[in-house]
Design an enzyme around this catalytic site. Sequence first.
Site, PDB file in Angstrom:
ATOM      1  N   GLY A  57      -7.475  -6.672 -23.840  1.00 13.56           N
ATOM      2  CA  GLY A  57      -8.023  -6.225 -25.124  1.00 13.56           C
ATOM      3  C   GLY A  57      -9.526  -6.479 -25.267  1.00 13.56           C
ATOM      4  CG  ASP A 117     -11.268  -4.497 -41.472  1.00 15.99           C
ATOM      5  OD1 ASP A 117     -12.319  -4.263 -42.102  1.00 15.99           O
ATOM      6  OD2 ASP A 117     -11.071  -4.124 -40.302  1.00 15.99           O
TER       7      ASP A 117
END
Lengths: 254, 254
Positions: A57, A117
């Site tokens: 990732g 977020d």
Amino acid sequence: MGETQFPEVQGGGSLILAWQIRNKRVLVVGGGEVAAGRILNVLNADAKVTVVSPREGLNPEVAYRIEKGQVDYVDRKFEPSDLDNVDMVLTAVDDPEASSQIWKLCKERKIAANIADVPPECDFYFGSVHRDGPLQIMVSTNGKGPRFANIVRRSIAEQLPANTGEAITKVGKLRQMLRKVAPGIEEGPKRMAWMIKVSDAYSLEDLCAMDEKDMETLLRFYAPDQVPRYGCLKAMEGELDAFDGSFGFCVGWG
Amino acid sequence: MGETQFPEVQGGGSLILAWQIRNKRVLVVGGGEVAAGRILNVLNADAKVTVVSPREGLNPEVAYRIEKGQVDYVDRKFEPSDLDNVDMVLTAVDDPEASSQIWKLCKERKIAANIADVPPECDFYFGSVHRDGPLQIMVSTNGKGPRFANIVRRSIAEQLPANTGEAITKVGKLRQMLRKVAPGIEEGPKRMAWMIKVSDAYSLEDLCAMDEKDMETLLRFYAPDQVPRYGCLKAMEGELDAFDGSFGFCVGWG
């Protein structure tokens, strides 16, 4: 006592702080683009950084920082023991459930955290920061317009004199030089008052334009506790063309 | 992969953060002039504030805030139990030993703290903040020149368009209006991309000058995914004197 003499409470803002994380341990969970930005933020503040993220990732910038040894790296998903001896946690993973779990653990352990977020799961937000040496200017719109914050930051950076950061270092140097000229402890209050006079007398542009010779000339005015205008200072340095022969335009000239 | 493609770590900075203390409990120990400034700082960020200080040490502003019920008040010196259920501690007392003791207790309990005038006993520093509605701009010199920070802050405040704070609210309103014009969830990415185009196409001055009529005109360009220049927008609103008849100067005009 009139009520209006004290500033009114405005409310609705954040508490903008310069957090000290030099040599503190920051855990970054995730290795994508957002994580890359967070990592640079905390490295710029001299934190010790641990990144936890499966290798597949990793974004190229994060992989680069790991490879260069700028951060410590754990090649797997987050585990609760990752929070041991950690001073701050920043998560940036596309897994709301895992993020929420990390947030809860951080709150149990009283570790400051930002879950990217997810505003309600943040002890603090990041803003748009202009950096110029020792100078940092942070623009926050309190979540109302992150892109607008960037516009304001760029506008500020364009309008500040080019060497503003350097000017801070120079003023620091002036303070050091003053301590040499007038070293006594008993001079402390006079030194401080004179430095304040200097700050008040010169514009940002003046301070940015000042060179070492100007500072030496300026220091001669400490003893009589005066601060000549910048143009006056320049005139005294032999640039008499620019000087009209009178000292009337000097601030604090006795 | 070239090393230079990633930003270099600068180091030496702070981590500038917008701390969220809305409805959190902040303990202020001390009631002098410095305490007054701290109290205003945290009230502006909607914190719940408790001030601990013997009444005889209260400065008029602190006394005023107590009298008006803006803060809770405990009329005595600090006691360790004052730290119960507290999220942040700010001390401003002329007692280095007591301050140091409070700092140690805060660290034991993992409470973020700032001991005024003792940099090593601070999790965070304050800076010079310009506030204009939702906009907050913080200037930090990382302890190198607090008065210089004020000079920079004043210079920034003078140079920003007068209604910059309001412009943030307007951009927020434009975003809301856009959601009404194009409400679909599937429109999300297009909406976001168009708002970014808007941010990129207009200067800070344009955005500050924009009125509701301009925004309505601008929204007509969402469907074709275009963003006309600000002058072009004004021209289309019947101010044809200012319009040269061609659309060539419009950004993204197909």
